[in-house]
Design a protein around this motif. Structure first.
Motif, PDB file in Angstrom:
ATOM      1  N   LYS A  69       0.824  -1.208   0.000  1.00  0.00           N
ATOM      2  CA  LYS A  69       0.000   0.000   0.000  1.00  0.00           C
ATOM      3  C   LYS A  69       0.859   1.259   0.000  1.00  0.00           C
ATOM      4  CE  LYS A  69      -4.011  -1.933   2.342  1.00  0.00           C
ATOM      5  NZ  LYS A  69      -4.872  -1.859   3.522  1.00  0.00           N
ATOM      6  N   ALA A  70       1.918   1.272   0.828  1.00  0.00           N
ATOM      7  CA  ALA A  70       2.792   2.443   0.893  1.00  0.00           C
ATOM      8  C   ALA A  70       3.512   2.675  -0.441  1.00  0.00           C
ATOM      9  CB  ALA A  70       3.808   2.276   2.021  1.00  0.00           C
ATOM     10  N   GLU A  71       4.014   1.619  -1.053  1.00  0.00           N
ATOM     11  CA  GLU A  71       4.713   1.762  -2.325  1.00  0.00           C
ATOM     12  C   GLU A  71       3.774   2.218  -3.432  1.00  0.00           C
ATOM     13  OE1 GLU A  71       6.758  -1.879  -3.152  1.00  0.00           O
ATOM     14  OE2 GLU A  71       7.997  -1.703  -1.361  1.00  0.00           O
ATOM     15  N   LEU A  72       2.556   1.694  -3.453  1.00  0.00           N
ATOM     16  CA  LEU A  72       1.598   2.117  -4.471  1.00  0.00           C
ATOM     17  C   LEU A  72       1.225   3.582  -4.299  1.00  0.00           C
ATOM     18  CD1 LEU A  72      -0.800  -0.930  -4.830  1.00  0.00           C
ATOM     19  CD2 LEU A  72       0.747  -0.012  -6.540  1.00  0.00           C
ATOM     20  N   ARG A  73       1.025   4.007  -3.060  1.00  0.00           N
ATOM     21  CA  ARG A  73       0.715   5.423  -2.824  1.00  0.00           C
ATOM     22  C   ARG A  73       1.853   6.322  -3.290  1.00  0.00           C
ATOM     23  NH1 ARG A  73      -3.594   6.934  -0.018  1.00  0.00           N
ATOM     24  NH2 ARG A  73      -4.700   5.370   1.171  1.00  0.00           N
ATOM     25  N   GLU A  74       3.088   5.912  -3.016  1.00  0.00           N
ATOM     26  CA  GLU A  74       4.244   6.717  -3.413  1.00  0.00           C
ATOM     27  C   GLU A  74       4.405   6.727  -4.932  1.00  0.00           C
ATOM     28  OE1 GLU A  74       7.186   9.344  -3.009  1.00  0.00           O
ATOM     29  OE2 GLU A  74       5.953   8.591  -1.356  1.00  0.00           O
ATOM     30  N   LYS A  75       4.260   5.563  -5.549  1.00  0.00           N
ATOM     31  CA  LYS A  75       4.451   5.441  -6.996  1.00  0.00           C
ATOM     32  C   LYS A  75       3.348   6.165  -7.768  1.00  0.00           C
ATOM     33  CE  LYS A  75       6.015   1.550  -8.547  1.00  0.00           C
ATOM     34  NZ  LYS A  75       6.109   0.135  -8.958  1.00  0.00           N
ATOM     35  N   LEU A  76       2.126   6.139  -7.255  1.00  0.00           N
ATOM     36  CA  LEU A  76       0.978   6.709  -7.955  1.00  0.00           C
ATOM     37  C   LEU A  76       0.532   8.030  -7.338  1.00  0.00           C
ATOM     38  CD1 LEU A  76      -1.039   3.390  -8.265  1.00  0.00           C
ATOM     39  CD2 LEU A  76       0.462   4.418  -9.970  1.00  0.00           C
ATOM     40  N   LYS A  77       1.476   8.792  -6.824  1.00  0.00           N
ATOM     41  CA  LYS A  77       1.157  10.051  -6.160  1.00  0.00           C
ATOM     42  C   LYS A  77       0.466  11.038  -7.105  1.00  0.00           C
ATOM     43  CE  LYS A  77       3.914  11.413  -3.000  1.00  0.00           C
ATOM     44  NZ  LYS A  77       5.012  11.944  -2.200  1.00  0.00           N
ATOM     45  N   ALA A  78       0.869  11.050  -8.376  1.00  0.00           N
ATOM     46  CA  ALA A  78       0.294  11.987  -9.341  1.00  0.00           C
ATOM     47  C   ALA A  78      -1.134  11.627  -9.720  1.00  0.00           C
ATOM     48  CB  ALA A  78       1.158  12.024 -10.596  1.00  0.00           C
ATOM     49  N   ALA A  79      -1.555  10.413  -9.445  1.00  0.00           N
ATOM     50  CA  ALA A  79      -2.893   9.959  -9.838  1.00  0.00           C
ATOM     51  C   ALA A  79      -3.957  10.310  -8.804  1.00  0.00           C
ATOM     52  CB  ALA A  79      -2.888   8.458 -10.073  1.00  0.00           C
ATOM     53  N   GLY A  80      -3.585  10.829  -7.654  1.00  0.00           N
ATOM     54  CA  GLY A  80      -4.567  11.183  -6.628  1.00  0.00           C
ATOM     55  C   GLY A  80      -5.239   9.962  -6.038  1.00  0.00           C
ATOM     56  N   VAL A  81      -4.445   9.057  -5.463  1.00  0.00           N
ATOM     57  CA  VAL A  81      -4.976   7.814  -4.902  1.00  0.00           C
ATOM     58  C   VAL A  81      -5.666   8.106  -3.574  1.00  0.00           C
ATOM     59  CG1 VAL A  81      -4.381   5.537  -4.015  1.00  0.00           C
ATOM     60  CG2 VAL A  81      -3.263   6.403  -6.056  1.00  0.00           C
ATOM     61  N   SER A  82      -6.938   7.717  -3.484  1.00  0.00           N
ATOM     62  CA  SER A  82      -7.704   7.912  -2.269  1.00  0.00           C
ATOM     63  C   SER A  82      -7.507   6.748  -1.307  1.00  0.00           C
ATOM     64  CB  SER A  82      -9.179   8.056  -2.611  1.00  0.00           C
ATOM     65  OG  SER A  82      -9.948   8.072  -1.447  1.00  0.00           O
ATOM     66  N   SER A  83      -7.611   5.519  -1.821  1.00  0.00           N
ATOM     67  CA  SER A  83      -7.421   4.355  -0.962  1.00  0.00           C
ATOM     68  C   SER A  83      -6.991   3.154  -1.788  1.00  0.00           C
ATOM     69  CB  SER A  83      -8.705   4.018  -0.197  1.00  0.00           C
ATOM     70  OG  SER A  83      -9.686   3.539  -1.082  1.00  0.00           O
ATOM     71  N   VAL A  84      -6.320   2.225  -1.110  1.00  0.00           N
ATOM     72  CA  VAL A  84      -5.904   0.959  -1.714  1.00  0.00           C
ATOM     73  C   VAL A  84      -6.435  -0.147  -0.814  1.00  0.00           C
ATOM     74  CG1 VAL A  84      -3.951  -0.471  -2.396  1.00  0.00           C
ATOM     75  CG2 VAL A  84      -3.806   2.004  -2.643  1.00  0.00           C
ATOM     76  N   GLU A  85      -7.218  -1.040  -1.389  1.00  0.00           N
ATOM     77  CA  GLU A  85      -7.795  -2.152  -0.633  1.00  0.00           C
ATOM     78  C   GLU A  85      -7.222  -3.453  -1.167  1.00  0.00           C
ATOM     79  OE1 GLU A  85     -12.024  -1.840  -0.807  1.00  0.00           O
ATOM     80  OE2 GLU A  85     -11.990   0.240  -0.147  1.00  0.00           O
ATOM     81  N   VAL A  86      -7.031  -4.428  -0.275  1.00  0.00           N
ATOM     82  CA  VAL A  86      -6.401  -5.698  -0.637  1.00  0.00           C
ATOM     83  C   VAL A  86      -7.352  -6.845  -0.333  1.00  0.00           C
ATOM     84  CG1 VAL A  86      -4.446  -7.212  -0.188  1.00  0.00           C
ATOM     85  CG2 VAL A  86      -4.132  -4.745  -0.104  1.00  0.00           C
ATOM     86  N   GLU A  87      -7.494  -7.731  -1.302  1.00  0.00           N
ATOM     87  CA  GLU A  87      -8.230  -8.979  -1.113  1.00  0.00           C
ATOM     88  C   GLU A  87      -7.306 -10.116  -1.501  1.00  0.00           C
ATOM     89  OE1 GLU A  87     -11.793  -9.004  -3.412  1.00  0.00           O
ATOM     90  OE2 GLU A  87     -12.713  -7.391  -2.265  1.00  0.00           O
TER      91      GLU A  87
END
Length: 155
Positions: A39-57
């Motif tokens: 989740k932390a890496e995705l938020r950092e990598k996709l910072k320009a995309a305006g990520v609100s939340s990342v959920e995992v299943e």
């Protein structure tokens, strides 16, 4: 002292879902650490995309990521090239079959996470500009500009 309950935990299962939806009997700690890092890496990598939340299943031997974003086109890329690269990168690290779902946040001005990130960005740029123009000011004005963290107007 009263017992305080976190507002998110208070609503779990009633009107809010869990952020990670999976269960395992052994190796829970490893999967939990993997989730947090992912989740932390995705938020950092996709910072320009305006990520609100990342959920995992984690159904079976699969990994499903649900990314809620204000700008899905940045994550998907032209003809889906960027999302394919992202999927391949995650699949190498997790050794599971990866599925990525991207959901658009229709009104980003109403999403608390996106509003907070926007305010933090504005404060960072204001304090940086106060430091930049402080070099053109008298020492007393420069000190006031740094203390107030507002952009000063140097003439």
């Amino acid at each position: 002292m009263g017992q305080k309950v976190h507002p998110y935990g208070f609503r779990l299962g009633v009107n809010k879902p869990w952020k990670s939806r999976w269960f395992v009997e052994r190796g829970y700690d490893k999967l939990l650490v993997e989730d947090v890092k992912l989740k932390a890496e995705l938020r950092e990598k996709l910072k320009a995309a305006g990520v609100s939340s990342v959920e995992v299943e984690r159904p079976g031997n699969k990994l499903r990521l649900i990314i809620r974003t204000a700008r899905p086109g940045i994550i998907i890329g032209r003809k889906g090239a960027e999302i394919d690269k992202l999927k391949a990168d995650i699949q190498k690290r997790t050794s599971r079959e990866v599925f990525i779902d991207i959901l658009e946040v229709n009104k980003p001005e109403l999403d608390a996470q996106l509003v907070a990130e926007n305010i933090a960005l504005q404060l960072r740029s204001a304090s940086a500009s106060a430091g930049r123009c402080a070099s053109r000011l008298t020492p007393r004005c420069a000190l006031a500009a740094r203390a107030s963290r507002f952009a000063c107007r140097a003439g």
